[in-house]
Scaffold this motif. Structure first.
Motif, PDB file in Angstrom:
ATOM      1  N   HIS A  48       0.861  -1.198   0.000  1.00  0.00           N
ATOM      2  CA  HIS A  48       0.000   0.000   0.000  1.00  0.00           C
ATOM      3  C   HIS A  48       0.887   1.233   0.000  1.00  0.00           C
ATOM      4  O   HIS A  48       1.890   1.281   0.711  1.00  0.00           O
ATOM      5  CB  HIS A  48      -0.878   0.003   1.256  1.00  0.00           C
ATOM      6  N   HIS A  94       0.730   5.827  -1.127  1.00  0.00           N
ATOM      7  CA  HIS A  94      -0.061   6.955  -1.614  1.00  0.00           C
ATOM      8  C   HIS A  94       0.488   7.415  -2.960  1.00  0.00           C
ATOM      9  O   HIS A  94       0.750   8.600  -3.166  1.00  0.00           O
ATOM     10  CB  HIS A  94      -0.051   8.082  -0.585  1.00  0.00           C
ATOM     11  N   HIS A 121      -7.792   7.718  -0.934  1.00  0.00           N
ATOM     12  CA  HIS A 121      -6.636   7.299  -0.147  1.00  0.00           C
ATOM     13  C   HIS A 121      -5.527   6.735  -1.047  1.00  0.00           C
ATOM     14  O   HIS A 121      -4.467   7.334  -1.182  1.00  0.00           O
ATOM     15  CB  HIS A 121      -7.116   6.282   0.899  1.00  0.00           C
TER      16      HIS A 121
HETATM   17 ZN   LIG Z   1      -2.335   5.011   3.468  1.00  0.00          ZN
END
Ligand SMILES: [Zn+2]
Length: 262
Positions: free
Chosen positions: A122, A124, A186
């Motif tokens: 994960h 950004h 997100h």
């Molecule tokens: Zn995050």
């Protein structure tokens, strides 16, 4: 997606799919090397945003523990010896650094809900987070995007930085049995049966978001038909295809930055 014998034969892999190990220590070291290399690649691709972002690898012995990046360390600097092992309660049990609370809240729940998942990624990244604001699944616009056809989800309930386990559980629930989730407002989350696979899905999903943003900004893209998208998904979206696609990136980063193995 099923891995077929045909897939493996066509790949002519010198060491086979998912190498076997004589000891758990060898397997752990293998995952750690893949993980450290993955952070260097995330750094190279510009997927870092301050201290945000995490990739985790399940420990091969303590199955409810995972390895993760040291909180606050630049992805471009991470070595094998910097990685941190976290237990099922979020305590650091190996390593000299702390762990991001959001990394634990999300990844612990994904690893718990999906015993098949060895790794989760994960960050950004720019195009992933831009695409995430639309709250839409990726369309089958390109061969590469078909890897996600009928195999990803949107988590459409943004409520702030993910710090509590209940929200991690809801993200894991949205992910379901898929390989990726678009966390609305997100960023992207991907998983795999190996570090290699999870990280490859992240890289190619980020670029698929970029491709769809570019295409829709330029005009009205033509979609691949459902039958062709399904066939393509079976070709480019299998576990073995994801794992294999990572190999040239791994080889390049280790040759250029061998200190990552320290
Ligand atoms: Zn995050």
């Amino acid at each position: 997606m099923a891995t077929t014998d045909t897939d493996l034969a066509e790949l002519r892999l010198p060491h086979g799919y998912l190498p076997q190990f004589a000891t758990v220590e060898e397997e752990r070291r293998h995952r750690q090397e893949r993980l450290a290399a993955s952070f260097r690649l995330f750094g190279r691709f510009g997927f870092d945003e301050g201290v945000a972002g995490h990739i985790t690898a399940r420990d091969p012995e303590h199955l409810d523990h995972f390895w993760v990046n040291p909180f606050g360390m630049n992805f471009k600097h991470i070595r094998v010896s910097d990685l941190v092992r976290v237990d099922a309660t979020g305590q650091v049990v190996e390593g000299d650094y702390g762990v991001n609370a959001a990394a634990f809240a999300i990844h612990s729940q994904v690893h718990a809900a999906r015993p098949d998942v060895i790794a989760a990624a994960h960050s950004h990244s720019l195009h992933g987070k831009a695409w995430s604001t639309l709250g839409r699944l990726l369309d089958p616009l390109t061969q590469d995007a078909c890897a996600f056809y009928e195999d990803h989800a949107v988590f459409d309930d943004y409520t702030g930085v993910v710090l509590d386990l209940e929200e991690g559980k809801r993200i894991a629930h949205a992910l379901g049995e898929g390989k990726a989730a678009i966390l609305r407002n997100h960023g992207l989350l991907t998983v795999g049966h190996s570090v290699d696979e999870a990280v490859w899905w992240f890289i190619t999903m980020e670029r698929s978001c970029q491709a769809q943003l570019l295409a829709e900004a330029a005009g009205t893209p033509v979609l691949i038909s459902p039958d062709a998208a399904r066939l393509t998904a079976s070709q480019v979206g299998s576990h073995v295809a994801g794992w294999f696609s990572f190999s040239p990136l791994y080889d390049a980063i280790v040759r250029e930055q061998p200190d990552l193995l320290e």
